[in-house]
Structure formats: C-alpha cells, structure tokens
Design an enzyme around this catalytic site. Structure first.
Site: not given
Length: 280
Positions: A229, A264, A196-197, A45, A136
């Site tokens: 991402d 998506g 990030t919030l 991504n 990952e």
C-alpha cells in the site's frame, strides 16, 4: 505540479493480527504469540501512506457506527487524513484477520462489512488531482468513481479478480503483484502498469512495454503488511508529480523497503522527496 491532492476511495478495516512462529497447515492448530487489534484496509492504509509521504489526502469510504468505526475515523484523522468523505452506515465496520509469521510473511482474511455499502462522494473524487482505488470495495462503484474523476487515476488491482476493460482503459497507473497479474492477464492499455515482485523489486510498463525495473533494497523484514500500500501511494504521487518513471519506481521501492522494517499496516514514512534517488 508543486503538490498533489490525493483522494483514496477504498476499504477501511479493523485489523485483528496474530503473530506466530509459522503458518498452520490445513487442519492444523498452532499457538499464537501475540494478538493485536489495529487499523487497516487497503484504502485507509494507502490514504495514511499518502499523508505521511507529504500529500494533502482525503479518504472516501464507509465505516459502521460501532466502536471500531470510531477508532478507524480517529486513526485516519490523527494521521492527517481528511475524513469528511467517510460515511457512517448501518453495518459492522470491515474486519481483517491477519496472520504474521516469524519471516514477516502474512495471510489475511477480510470480512468487508461496511465496505460493501460505499458512499457516492462526488466533489472530492471529481476535483482530486490523484484518485487511488483498490478492489476491497464493490468493483462497479470503483468504476463509477474512476469515470467521475478528472485527475490522475491509479488502481491497485488487489485482491486478485477480473476487472472490466473500461476500468482498465481509464487507468493512468495500474499496480499488481505477480499473483494479481496472472489473474488479470492485462495491462493498462494507455497508461503505466507496475508489477511488484516482492524481494526482487518491481517493474514498470508503458503501453505494455517494460520501461523500468528497480531492485528492492536488502533490509531486515519485520512485517510485510502495508508495504504494498505504501508502494502504491508513493508511485502514484511521484508519477502524478511528473517524476521520471524510473525515478518514481525506484523511490516507490525504497518506500516499500522502509515500510517492511516497521510493524503494522501503517508504517512510519518520510516525506516522498526523502526517497528520491540522489542521482536524479
């Protein structure tokens, strides 16, 4: 820097997505509305996002020799991502089972498969102007890739897990959400740390001190999958290009807001300059 050559090392998954009105409670069965098979994996991504933002991008990772693996390779190629660093291995291609409710929120279960057998691609990683990684794939391999890289190194510390201090020390940019920050309990000691919030936007720290904060534009949320991402790719590229940190953070938040308006894991995006605040 007139352009940035981005290499992304990370996961490549086949996404199986179910849309439903609300998430089930423990032990509860609810009806799904639609089921869709598509492309995902945080690594892939981010590679597609980087390419759509206008960077020359290559992917390093692994897929199986099964039909899903070929579908993922074709999708990366169609998005303009160089796949010469993607290895075919004797394991099933990674799979993500994704639930998305009517509010656009999601829950994801990942079966790593081929992602647990990553390649050791040397030249692409060593020569990259920007290397982006996530968690990952096996952390020891991420650490080895980071050590081999000579350019700007960005780590998205997702999913939430402990990260070796040596890997943190190598980060030019560390990106986390609030859950991952609570798990990691650390910042990039000599680089940028972005948190990030969600709907509140994001903040950026340098050497542990907050230097910028950006609000998230209010938009109609269709699907939050892949928005983080896209944010990671945008922020890494902008900072590597030498943008002012506040400008880079604001642009990345605009990219993330654009992403949630599309379904998506790989939303359509403009080139990065489109998101640069006009006041800069």
């Amino acid at each position: 820097m007139s352009d940035v050559d981005v290499v992304v090392f990370g996961s490549i998954n086949e996404d199986v997505t179910v849309h439903l009105a609300r998430m089930p409670e423990a032990g509860e069965t609810v009806g799904g509305r639609t089921l869709r098979t598509g492309c995902g994996g945080k690594g892939a991504n981010q590679a597609v996002a980087a390419a759509r933002l206008g960077a020359r991008t290559a992917m390093v990772g692994s897929v199986g020799t099964d039909p899903a693996g070929q579908r993922q390779l074709d999708a990366l190629h169609d998005a303009g991502v160089d796949t010469t660093g993607v290895r075919l291995v004797g394991a099933a291609t990674g799979t993500a089972l994704v639930l998305v409710d009517d509010d656009g929120e999601n829950r994801i279960v990942v079966v790593p498969g081929a992602n647990e057998l990553p390649p050791t691609e040397g030249d692409l990683v060593r020569d990259a102007a920007v290397l982006i990684c996530q968690l990952e794939v096996p952390v020891p391999v991420v650490a080895a890739m980071a050590a081999a890289a000579s350019g700007f190194f960005a780590l998205n510390a997702a999913p939430a897990m402990a990260v070796p201090s040596a890997l943190l020390a190598r980060c030019d940019l560390l990106v986390m959400n609030e859950t991952e920050r609570d798990t990691l309990g650390a910042v990039a000691p000599s680089g940028y740390t972005a948190v990030t919030l969600g709907a509140a936007g994001a903040l950026l720290l340098r050497d542990g001190r907050e230097i910028a904060r950006a609000a998230a534009p209010r938009v109609e949320v269709v699907d939050t999958i892949g928005a983080g991402d896209a944010f990671v790719a945008a922020l890494a590229i902008a900072l590597a290009r030498g943008w002012d940190p506040r400008t880079a953070l604001e642009a990345a938040c605009l990219v993330g807001a654009d992403a949630v308006q599309h379904p998506g894991a790989r939303p359509w995006l403009h080139p990065l300059e489109h998101y640069r605040p006009s006041s800069d």
